[in-house]
Design a protein around this motif. Sequence first.
Motif, PDB file in Angstrom:
ATOM      1  N   ILE A 177     -12.219  45.604  13.858  1.00  0.00           N
ATOM      2  CA  ILE A 177     -11.158  45.983  12.935  1.00  0.00           C
ATOM      3  C   ILE A 177     -11.458  47.358  12.343  1.00  0.00           C
ATOM      4  CG2 ILE A 177     -10.495  43.620  12.401  1.00  0.00           C
ATOM      5  CD1 ILE A 177     -12.192  43.595  10.008  1.00  0.00           C
TER       6      ILE A 177
ATOM      7  N   ALA B 273      -6.806  55.024  13.299  1.00  0.00           N
ATOM      8  CA  ALA B 273      -6.606  53.573  13.411  1.00  0.00           C
ATOM      9  C   ALA B 273      -5.218  53.259  13.953  1.00  0.00           C
ATOM     10  CB  ALA B 273      -6.811  52.924  12.044  1.00  0.00           C
TER      11      ALA B 273
ATOM     12  N   ASP C  44      -4.722  51.219  17.364  1.00  0.00           N
ATOM     13  CA  ASP C  44      -4.016  49.942  17.281  1.00  0.00           C
ATOM     14  C   ASP C  44      -2.860  49.907  18.274  1.00  0.00           C
ATOM     15  OD1 ASP C  44      -3.573  47.368  16.126  1.00  0.00           O
ATOM     16  OD2 ASP C  44      -1.919  48.205  14.949  1.00  0.00           O
TER      17      ASP C  44
ATOM     18  N   ILE D 293      -8.692  47.313  19.297  1.00  0.00           N
ATOM     19  CA  ILE D 293      -8.994  46.724  17.993  1.00  0.00           C
ATOM     20  C   ILE D 293      -8.057  45.556  17.717  1.00  0.00           C
ATOM     21  CG2 ILE D 293      -9.949  48.864  17.069  1.00  0.00           C
ATOM     22  CD1 ILE D 293      -7.336  49.255  15.520  1.00  0.00           C
ATOM     23  N   ASP D 294      -8.447  44.728  16.754  1.00  0.00           N
ATOM     24  CA  ASP D 294      -7.697  43.505  16.463  1.00  0.00           C
ATOM     25  C   ASP D 294      -6.947  43.545  15.143  1.00  0.00           C
ATOM     26  OD1 ASP D 294      -8.844  41.690  18.707  1.00  0.00           O
ATOM     27  OD2 ASP D 294     -10.617  42.563  17.769  1.00  0.00           O
ATOM     28  N   ASP D 295      -7.258  44.511  14.287  1.00  0.00           N
ATOM     29  CA  ASP D 295      -6.680  44.503  12.945  1.00  0.00           C
ATOM     30  C   ASP D 295      -6.872  45.871  12.305  1.00  0.00           C
ATOM     31  OD1 ASP D 295      -5.495  43.523  10.670  1.00  0.00           O
ATOM     32  OD2 ASP D 295      -7.050  42.065  10.190  1.00  0.00           O
ATOM     33  N   VAL D 296      -5.939  46.269  11.451  1.00  0.00           N
ATOM     34  CA  VAL D 296      -6.076  47.479  10.637  1.00  0.00           C
ATOM     35  C   VAL D 296      -5.966  47.060   9.173  1.00  0.00           C
ATOM     36  CG1 VAL D 296      -5.118  49.734  10.028  1.00  0.00           C
ATOM     37  CG2 VAL D 296      -5.107  48.980  12.415  1.00  0.00           C
TER      38      VAL D 296
END
Length: 317
Positions: A213, A250, A254, A260-263
């Motif tokens: 993340i 990010a 994203d 990545i899985d989350d911001v």
Amino acid sequence: MQFFLDFEKPIVELEQKIKELRDYSTDSVDFSSDIKKLEKKADRLRDEIFSNLTRWQRTQLARHQNRPYTLDYINHIFTDWFEVHGDRNYRDDPALVCGFARLDDEPCVVIGHQKGRDTKEKVYRNFGMPNPEGYRKALRVMQMAEQFGLPIFTFIDTPGAFPGIGAEERGQAEAIARNLREMAALTVPIIVTVTGEGGSGGALAVAVGNRVIMMQYSVYAVISPEGCAAILWSDGTRGPEAAEALKLTAMDIDALGTVIDDVIPEPVGGAHNNHEAAAAAVKDRLKCHLAELKELSAEELVEQRYQKFRAMTVVEE
């Protein structure tokens, strides 16, 4: 120590005026209406500036010297912190902090890059650039986490691994490569949070996780914008141009869908303006991701991590 970036100056000047009016206010002289007007103006200006940041400006925010570092997050998120030192081979590396802690009542391991704010601390922490012994220390602690069945949280904030002659002589590339291999096979949950700069192999060496993340104003790339500009155009001053080409924010990463899985949204004006709020947002996401990963078996954790990194590829014909 107060530090602000060029594009933050108009906001800082307004905040200084608001502070002065508050200081001059007395029972007989009331500036409350003027203060409210300036506060609204400052809010509008902040929203306008931070909604139109360039990639280079986001890179500058990721490097902001007042931004919370790993030990700041540890102080705000975890309890019972106990730091572990040394790689049992050469020496300790202050650029990478490792230890045991609790997330609420959950025992865990925390590992992260640590920068400094004043000159003395920056030198001591080697500007957040680990040597091989730092990565070997991190691996030693991660293997202890696996032995005791503890989840691992890593915090990424480094320009990259230290490129000095001594680091190369002591096996910098081997240390990074070994960490990549060993982290891929660990049987405990690994959650990676990019809090500032995610620089090349220096970041990836502690970033092979089941969840990766990023903070809203963090960056993650194979090379720094200045390094990229120096290689492509033999001119490191063209970093802003390189940042646009690298698409390292990010938001950019994203959009790739697999990296990545989350911001994690940051407080208005960036994490450096409110460490407590930033840490609270990080803690909330860490707990959510950990709850999901605890549902997986050891074999499923390894397979999920493997498939996650295998999916970071696009083939065009």
